[in-house]
Motif scaffolding. Structure first.
Motif, PDB file in Angstrom:
ATOM      1  N   PRO A 111      73.046  38.333  31.071  1.00  0.00           N
ATOM      2  CA  PRO A 111      71.897  37.390  31.038  1.00  0.00           C
ATOM      3  C   PRO A 111      71.561  36.892  32.499  1.00  0.00           C
ATOM      4  CG  PRO A 111      73.648  36.423  30.017  1.00  0.00           C
ATOM      5  CD  PRO A 111      74.289  37.610  30.281  1.00  0.00           C
ATOM      6  N   TYR A 163      66.816  38.359  26.357  1.00  0.00           N
ATOM      7  CA  TYR A 163      68.188  38.757  26.619  1.00  0.00           C
ATOM      8  C   TYR A 163      68.527  39.991  25.761  1.00  0.00           C
ATOM      9  CZ  TYR A 163      68.144  34.413  29.196  1.00  0.00           C
ATOM     10  OH  TYR A 163      67.630  33.433  30.154  1.00  0.00           O
ATOM     11  N   GLY A 216      74.935  37.828  26.850  1.00  0.00           N
ATOM     12  CA  GLY A 216      73.530  38.276  26.751  1.00  0.00           C
ATOM     13  C   GLY A 216      73.254  38.684  25.164  1.00  0.00           C
TER      14      GLY A 216
END
Length: 508
Positions: free
Chosen positions: A293, A287, A56
């Protein structure tokens, strides 16, 4: 031999009557891991916290080029696992590359490889319980619970389940891996559908526009993609777990190659494929480092309960990684303890034939993770990730050095390379070692946490040197005949099987 003279040459390794190497640390284990366990352990090792949580923040930082970084690192990860697989087929051992370092580099090499690997999983365990606590905060029921409390609960639960027996470990990892693989397959199926139908996600239409309309492949330039490789390398930590588990499965020489052969496509599909789809679904700016994510996508998709289910999956991945780390370090430390280079209590096994001493030592470092989650909950993951990246670089470097030395001995006719082998040797080993060195340089050149981590490396080196001087007498005594002057049975050592000499010089 004096009591401080440690045999470092390969010929000093203990050998059986037929000339093969024997590691006393392999004695006492049950062979309860089945082929299905090994297959899913290999898959599970390739899917962990580094992908589910770490991707992420790295996507937000580097953009779609992160998939390229994963692909590059994945190629070298495959070479490393292939090299380790060749050594496993040569001689399966629960001590894995520590045992191979002992065979080809002597006790100093085994000592260095073992403690670096221990440090890897000790700090990775901190990352795992941090990730588990972060995931738990996704649900409103846990938002008021301090992060350090959730981290402590995660550590205690996994520690308790890891101490039962290897059979239960295998079953747990099997089902953990089933959950992770199933979730990724479902995610990828849903993602392909969303991209093909151009179904809006939080007002954004997925497709190439998510990349071309937000800075392209390198929105922040090429350098950030290169610098992030240290974290990407961490994501692949765990691929070597199958080699450690080989010592507790029957017919390891046939089971392990089958488990490792599929690593190439797993990396291509699960890692690179997932990151490509994530980049196509949403702009990289959507993100963040604080959320998986995969959870971000389902949360923005608005499907009731989907984000919660995916969050449960990534929580499972973190616990699976922690479970694997406790398992592998327990076996590695026992192999070292039997040679005298680890504390004697780490050689102890319970009735379930589990080396609980080493597992407890690794878990004790998790307490440090609980403390970090109390004082620096927002930085704990990044701090330990960078330190773990250094440890995995060092561990992989030791594996490739063992592979290179094994190849050199095969050229001298001292050993025979198995059919399952690392291709393009010795160039594969040399290029991989250069790549690992380049990543280390990039880590040192990176600012912030990366630089602070690099500054800690001399401390680690000094600790390794100091530890060696504290243990070398015991190592020498065990290598000379299994006893330390003035002590009883050394380091909890077990009797060697019939046909095994106290040192190779007697056989030779």
């Amino acid at each position: 031999m004096s009591d401080t003279q440690i045999p470092d040459a390969p010929d000093s390794a203990r050998r059986t009557a037929d000339g093969g190497h024997h590691d006393a640390g392999d004695n006492g284990y049950s062979k309860q891991l089945k082929p299905r366990h090994m297959s899913m352990i290999a898959i599970g090792g390739a899917i962990g916290t580094g992908l589910f949580l770490g991707a992420g923040g790295r996507l937000a930082e580097t953009g779609p080029s992160l998939a390229l970084a994963y692909a590059i690192c994945g190629i070298f990860a495959v070479l490393i696992v292939r090299a380790l697989g060749e050594l496993v087929v040569h001689r399966p051992s629960s001590g894995a590359f520590v045992s191979y370092a002992r065979e080809f580099m002597g006790e100093k090499g085994a000592y260095t490889a073992g403690w670096l690997y221990f440090l890897l999983w000790a700090v990775t365990g901190i990352a795992d319980i941090t990730a588990a606590a972060t995931y738990a905060h996704f649900w409103s029921a846990f938002t008021s619970v301090p992060q350090w409390t959730l981290a402590l609960i995660a550590l205690c639960v996994v520690l308790a389940t890891n101490l039962i027996s290897v059979k239960y470990f295998g079953e747990m990892e099997f089902w953990f891996s089933v959950v992770k693989v199933s979730a990724l397959v479902i995610f990828m199926g849903v993602s392909v559908f969303l991209i093909a139908t151009r179904h809006p996600i939080d007002g954004h239409t997925p497709g190439l526009g998510s990349i071309t309309g937000h800075g392209g492949l390198f929105p922040s330039g090429v350098l950030p993609m290169m610098l992030v490789m240290q974290g990407v390398v961490f994501a692949y930590a765990g691929l070597e777990l199958s080699a450690v588990a080989a010592g507790e499965t029957a017919n390891a020489r046939s089971v392990v190659p089958k488990a490792l052969n599929s690593i190439m496509w797993r990396i291509g599909v699960f890692y690179v494929g997932s990151l490509v789809l994530l980049s196509l679904l949403l702009p990289h700016t959507a993100y963040s480092a604080g959320q998986s994510p995969f959870v971000t996508v389902f949360a923005k998709l608005g499907v009731p309960g989907a984000a919660g289910i995916m969050n449960l999956v990534v929580l499972t991945a973190a616990l699976s990684s922690l479970n694997s780390g406790l398992y592998s370090t327990g076996r590695i430390l026992r192999s070292m303890a039997m040679a005298g280079s680890a504390p004697r209590f780490t050689a102890r096994m319970n009735k379930g034939k589990v080396p609980y001493g080493g597992i407890l030592l690794t878990a004790s470092f998790g307490v440090l993770g609980v403390v970090m989650n109390y004082f620096v909950p927002t930085e704990a993951f990044d701090i330990v990730l960078n330190f773990a990246s250094f440890c995995i670089l060092a561990t992989w470097g030791m594996i490739m050095l063992c592979s290179l030395l094994f190849w050199r001995r095969s050229q001298r006719g001292l050993v025979h390379r198995p059919v399952y082998r690392l291709p393009w040797a010795p160039y594969s080993q040399i290029v991989t070692l250069l790549f690992l060195l380049a990543v280390l340089v990039l880590m040192c050149a990176d600012g912030g946490v990366g630089t602070r981590t690099a500054m800690a490396m001399p401390v680690v080196a000094a600790a390794l040197v100091g530890g060696w001087f504290l243990t070398r007498r015991r190592v020498a005594a065990i290598a000379a005949g299994g006893r330390r002057p003035g002590d009883g049975h050394a380091a909890g050592a077990a009797e060697l099987p019939a046909g095994t000499a106290g040192d190779s010089d007697r056989e030779r």
